[in-house]
Design an enzyme around this catalytic site. Structure first.
Site, PDB file in Angstrom:
ATOM      1  N   ASP A  12       0.887  -1.152   0.000  1.00  0.00           N
ATOM      2  CA  ASP A  12       0.000   0.000   0.000  1.00  0.00           C
ATOM      3  C   ASP A  12       0.938   1.219   0.000  1.00  0.00           C
ATOM      4  O   ASP A  12       2.127   1.080   0.267  1.00  0.00           O
ATOM      5  CB  ASP A  12      -0.875  -0.039   1.265  1.00  0.00           C
ATOM      6  CG  ASP A  12      -1.637   1.251   1.477  1.00  0.00           C
ATOM      7  OD1 ASP A  12      -2.311   1.696   0.546  1.00  0.00           O
ATOM      8  OD2 ASP A  12      -1.525   1.827   2.577  1.00  0.00           O
ATOM      9  N   MET A  13       0.414   2.403  -0.284  1.00  0.00           N
ATOM     10  CA  MET A  13       1.288   3.576  -0.343  1.00  0.00           C
ATOM     11  C   MET A  13       1.161   4.459   0.899  1.00  0.00           C
ATOM     12  O   MET A  13       2.075   4.551   1.706  1.00  0.00           O
ATOM     13  CB  MET A  13       0.981   4.391  -1.598  1.00  0.00           C
ATOM     14  CG  MET A  13       1.928   5.587  -1.787  1.00  0.00           C
ATOM     15  SD  MET A  13       1.535   6.565  -3.262  1.00  0.00           S
ATOM     16  CE  MET A  13       0.049   7.427  -2.727  1.00  0.00           C
ATOM     17  N   ASP A  14       0.013   5.119   1.061  1.00  0.00           N
ATOM     18  CA  ASP A  14      -0.169   6.077   2.162  1.00  0.00           C
ATOM     19  C   ASP A  14      -0.137   5.368   3.516  1.00  0.00           C
ATOM     20  O   ASP A  14      -0.966   4.501   3.774  1.00  0.00           O
ATOM     21  CB  ASP A  14      -1.510   6.809   2.018  1.00  0.00           C
ATOM     22  CG  ASP A  14      -1.567   7.647   0.749  1.00  0.00           C
ATOM     23  OD1 ASP A  14      -0.636   8.435   0.519  1.00  0.00           O
ATOM     24  OD2 ASP A  14      -2.548   7.514  -0.004  1.00  0.00           O
ATOM     25  N   ASP A 168      -1.306  -0.730   6.201  1.00  0.00           N
ATOM     26  CA  ASP A 168      -1.351  -0.062   7.510  1.00  0.00           C
ATOM     27  C   ASP A 168      -2.776   0.107   8.025  1.00  0.00           C
ATOM     28  O   ASP A 168      -2.974   0.585   9.125  1.00  0.00           O
ATOM     29  CB  ASP A 168      -0.675   1.317   7.447  1.00  0.00           C
ATOM     30  CG  ASP A 168      -1.483   2.304   6.621  1.00  0.00           C
ATOM     31  OD1 ASP A 168      -1.763   3.410   7.115  1.00  0.00           O
ATOM     32  OD2 ASP A 168      -1.852   1.968   5.484  1.00  0.00           O
TER      33      ASP A 168
END
Length: 200
Positions: A12-14, A168
Protein backbone atom coordinates in the site's frame (compact mmCIF):
# COMPACT_ATOMS: atom_id res chain seq x y z
CA UNK A 1 12.34 -10.92 7.79
CA UNK A 2 12.30 -14.19 5.82
CA UNK A 3 10.49 -13.53 2.56
CA UNK A 4 11.71 -16.63 0.72
CA UNK A 5 8.15 -18.02 0.51
CA UNK A 6 7.07 -15.13 -1.75
CA UNK A 7 7.89 -14.13 -5.32
CA UNK A 8 6.14 -10.77 -5.16
CA UNK A 9 5.75 -7.93 -2.66
CA UNK A 10 2.77 -5.58 -2.91
CA UNK A 11 2.78 -2.40 -0.85
CA UNK A 12 0.00 0.00 0.00
CA UNK A 13 1.29 3.58 -0.34
CA UNK A 14 -0.17 6.08 2.16
CA UNK A 15 0.91 5.14 5.68
CA UNK A 16 2.76 2.04 4.46
CA UNK A 17 5.52 3.28 2.14
CA UNK A 18 5.12 7.03 2.52
CA UNK A 19 4.12 8.84 5.70
CA UNK A 20 1.49 10.82 3.79
CA UNK A 21 -1.54 10.04 5.95
CA UNK A 22 -1.13 13.26 7.99
CA UNK A 23 -1.30 15.27 4.74
CA UNK A 24 -4.49 13.43 3.69
CA UNK A 25 -6.00 13.99 7.16
CA UNK A 26 -5.08 17.70 6.98
CA UNK A 27 -6.72 18.03 3.55
CA UNK A 28 -9.90 16.37 4.84
CA UNK A 29 -9.87 18.62 7.91
CA UNK A 30 -9.78 21.73 5.69
CA UNK A 31 -12.52 20.27 3.48
CA UNK A 32 -14.74 19.52 6.48
CA UNK A 33 -14.22 23.03 7.87
CA UNK A 34 -15.12 24.56 4.53
CA UNK A 35 -18.39 22.59 4.27
CA UNK A 36 -19.12 22.73 8.03
CA UNK A 37 -18.91 18.96 8.39
CA UNK A 38 -17.94 17.52 11.80
CA UNK A 39 -14.31 16.37 11.61
CA UNK A 40 -13.46 13.08 13.33
CA UNK A 41 -9.75 12.40 12.76
CA UNK A 42 -9.78 8.80 13.99
CA UNK A 43 -12.74 7.90 11.82
CA UNK A 44 -11.20 9.53 8.72
CA UNK A 45 -7.95 7.63 9.40
CA UNK A 46 -9.89 4.36 9.64
CA UNK A 47 -11.03 4.96 6.04
CA UNK A 48 -7.39 5.03 4.86
CA UNK A 49 -7.12 3.05 1.62
CA UNK A 50 -10.44 4.31 0.30
CA UNK A 51 -10.46 6.69 -2.68
CA UNK A 52 -11.53 10.24 -1.74
CA UNK A 53 -14.82 9.92 -3.61
CA UNK A 54 -15.70 6.88 -1.45
CA UNK A 55 -14.72 8.76 1.71
CA UNK A 56 -17.05 11.57 0.59
CA UNK A 57 -19.87 9.00 0.23
CA UNK A 58 -19.11 7.71 3.73
CA UNK A 59 -19.31 11.28 5.08
CA UNK A 60 -22.78 11.68 3.53
CA UNK A 61 -23.85 8.34 4.97
CA UNK A 62 -22.48 8.99 8.46
CA UNK A 63 -23.84 12.52 8.85
CA UNK A 64 -27.00 11.90 6.78
CA UNK A 65 -26.08 14.68 4.39
CA UNK A 66 -26.42 15.06 0.67
CA UNK A 67 -23.19 16.76 -0.40
CA UNK A 68 -22.04 16.56 -4.01
CA UNK A 69 -19.44 13.82 -3.46
CA UNK A 70 -17.38 14.76 -6.51
CA UNK A 71 -17.18 18.34 -5.26
CA UNK A 72 -16.12 17.18 -1.80
CA UNK A 73 -13.44 14.91 -3.27
CA UNK A 74 -12.20 17.63 -5.64
CA UNK A 75 -11.96 20.09 -2.74
CA UNK A 76 -9.92 17.55 -0.79
CA UNK A 77 -7.62 16.99 -3.81
CA UNK A 78 -7.17 20.76 -4.07
CA UNK A 79 -6.15 21.11 -0.41
CA UNK A 80 -3.89 18.03 -0.67
CA UNK A 81 -2.13 19.52 -3.71
CA UNK A 82 -1.49 22.73 -1.76
CA UNK A 83 0.37 20.88 0.99
CA UNK A 84 3.98 21.25 -0.07
CA UNK A 85 5.54 18.52 2.04
CA UNK A 86 3.42 15.39 1.91
CA UNK A 87 5.61 13.12 4.02
CA UNK A 88 8.86 11.16 4.06
CA UNK A 89 9.30 7.57 3.01
CA UNK A 90 8.73 5.10 5.85
CA UNK A 91 12.20 3.68 6.29
CA UNK A 92 11.28 0.14 7.41
CA UNK A 93 9.22 -0.68 4.29
CA UNK A 94 11.31 1.46 1.94
CA UNK A 95 14.48 -0.44 2.95
CA UNK A 96 12.68 -3.76 2.51
CA UNK A 97 11.50 -2.73 -0.96
CA UNK A 98 15.01 -1.53 -1.92
CA UNK A 99 16.58 -4.74 -0.65
CA UNK A 100 14.26 -7.08 -2.60
CA UNK A 101 13.51 -5.11 -5.79
CA UNK A 102 16.05 -7.09 -7.82
CA UNK A 103 15.09 -10.53 -6.51
CA UNK A 104 11.30 -10.20 -6.37
CA UNK A 105 8.50 -8.53 -8.31
CA UNK A 106 7.40 -5.34 -6.56
CA UNK A 107 4.10 -3.46 -6.92
CA UNK A 108 2.12 -0.72 -5.20
CA UNK A 109 -1.63 -1.15 -4.76
CA UNK A 110 -3.18 2.09 -3.49
CA UNK A 111 -6.64 3.58 -3.01
CA UNK A 112 -5.14 6.93 -4.01
CA UNK A 113 -5.99 8.41 -7.42
CA UNK A 114 -3.19 8.41 -10.03
CA UNK A 115 -3.00 12.21 -10.03
CA UNK A 116 -1.95 12.12 -6.35
CA UNK A 117 -0.10 8.79 -6.29
CA UNK A 118 2.28 9.24 -9.23
CA UNK A 119 3.85 12.57 -8.09
CA UNK A 120 4.30 11.18 -4.55
CA UNK A 121 5.96 8.00 -5.80
CA UNK A 122 8.13 10.01 -8.19
CA UNK A 123 9.33 12.55 -5.63
CA UNK A 124 10.14 9.80 -3.11
CA UNK A 125 12.15 7.83 -5.69
CA UNK A 126 9.91 4.77 -5.39
CA UNK A 127 8.27 4.82 -8.85
CA UNK A 128 11.33 3.63 -10.85
CA UNK A 129 11.71 0.67 -8.46
CA UNK A 130 8.23 -0.70 -9.18
CA UNK A 131 7.21 -3.42 -11.63
CA UNK A 132 3.56 -2.30 -11.42
CA UNK A 133 1.34 0.40 -9.94
CA UNK A 134 -2.39 0.00 -9.35
CA UNK A 135 -4.33 3.10 -8.24
CA UNK A 136 -7.99 3.90 -7.55
CA UNK A 137 -8.39 4.61 -11.27
CA UNK A 138 -7.53 1.03 -12.28
CA UNK A 139 -10.24 -0.92 -10.46
CA UNK A 140 -14.01 -0.64 -10.03
CA UNK A 141 -14.18 -2.00 -6.49
CA UNK A 142 -11.76 -0.62 -3.93
CA UNK A 143 -10.49 -1.89 -0.58
CA UNK A 144 -11.79 -3.78 1.43
CA UNK A 145 -12.55 -5.61 -1.87
CA UNK A 146 -9.58 -7.65 -3.14
CA UNK A 147 -9.52 -6.14 -6.67
CA UNK A 148 -6.60 -3.69 -6.13
CA UNK A 149 -4.27 -6.46 -4.98
CA UNK A 150 -5.53 -9.03 -7.51
CA UNK A 151 -4.87 -6.52 -10.31
CA UNK A 152 -1.37 -5.85 -8.92
CA UNK A 153 -0.62 -9.60 -8.86
CA UNK A 154 -1.93 -9.94 -12.42
CA UNK A 155 0.30 -7.11 -13.62
CA UNK A 156 3.43 -8.66 -12.11
CA UNK A 157 2.46 -12.08 -13.47
CA UNK A 158 2.06 -13.91 -10.16
CA UNK A 159 -0.62 -15.96 -8.43
CA UNK A 160 -2.13 -14.38 -5.27
CA UNK A 161 -0.51 -16.94 -2.96
CA UNK A 162 2.93 -16.01 -4.33
CA UNK A 163 2.47 -12.41 -3.11
CA UNK A 164 2.90 -10.77 0.30
CA UNK A 165 1.04 -7.53 1.03
CA UNK A 166 2.16 -4.71 3.34
CA UNK A 167 -0.68 -2.58 4.73
CA UNK A 168 -1.35 -0.06 7.51
CA UNK A 169 -5.17 -0.11 7.71
CA UNK A 170 -7.76 -2.72 8.55
CA UNK A 171 -9.52 -2.08 5.23
CA UNK A 172 -6.30 -2.86 3.42
CA UNK A 173 -5.66 -6.00 5.44
CA UNK A 174 -9.20 -7.22 4.69
CA UNK A 175 -8.56 -6.61 0.97
CA UNK A 176 -5.27 -8.56 1.03
CA UNK A 177 -6.74 -11.55 2.88
CA UNK A 178 -9.80 -11.53 0.58
CA UNK A 179 -7.37 -11.70 -2.35
CA UNK A 180 -5.83 -14.84 -0.83
CA UNK A 181 -2.59 -13.06 0.06
CA UNK A 182 -0.70 -13.10 3.34
CA UNK A 183 -0.50 -9.62 4.88
CA UNK A 184 2.00 -7.82 7.11
CA UNK A 185 0.75 -4.84 9.09
CA UNK A 186 2.79 -1.66 9.31
CA UNK A 187 1.93 0.20 12.53
CA UNK A 188 3.39 3.67 13.19
CA UNK A 189 6.12 2.97 10.64
CA UNK A 190 7.11 -0.39 12.15
CA UNK A 191 6.69 -3.75 10.43
CA UNK A 192 4.61 -5.89 12.79
CA UNK A 193 2.53 -9.06 12.59
CA UNK A 194 1.98 -11.36 9.63
CA UNK A 195 -1.53 -12.67 9.04
CA UNK A 196 -1.85 -15.65 6.73
CA UNK A 197 -4.71 -15.87 4.25
CA UNK A 198 -6.89 -18.93 4.57
CA UNK A 199 -6.28 -21.22 1.59
CA UNK A 200 -9.42 -23.02 0.54
Amino acid sequence: MDLSAYKGLIFDMDGTLIDSMPAHIQAWKQTCEMYEIPFDEEWIYSLGGMPSIKTAQQINHRYQQNFDTKRLADTKYHFFDQIEFKGDVISSTFELLSEHKDSKKVAVGTGCASLNAVPLLESSGILPMLDALVTADNVERHKPHPDTFLEAARRIGLAPEECLVFEDTELGQQAALAAGMDCVMVVDGAITSLTKASRH
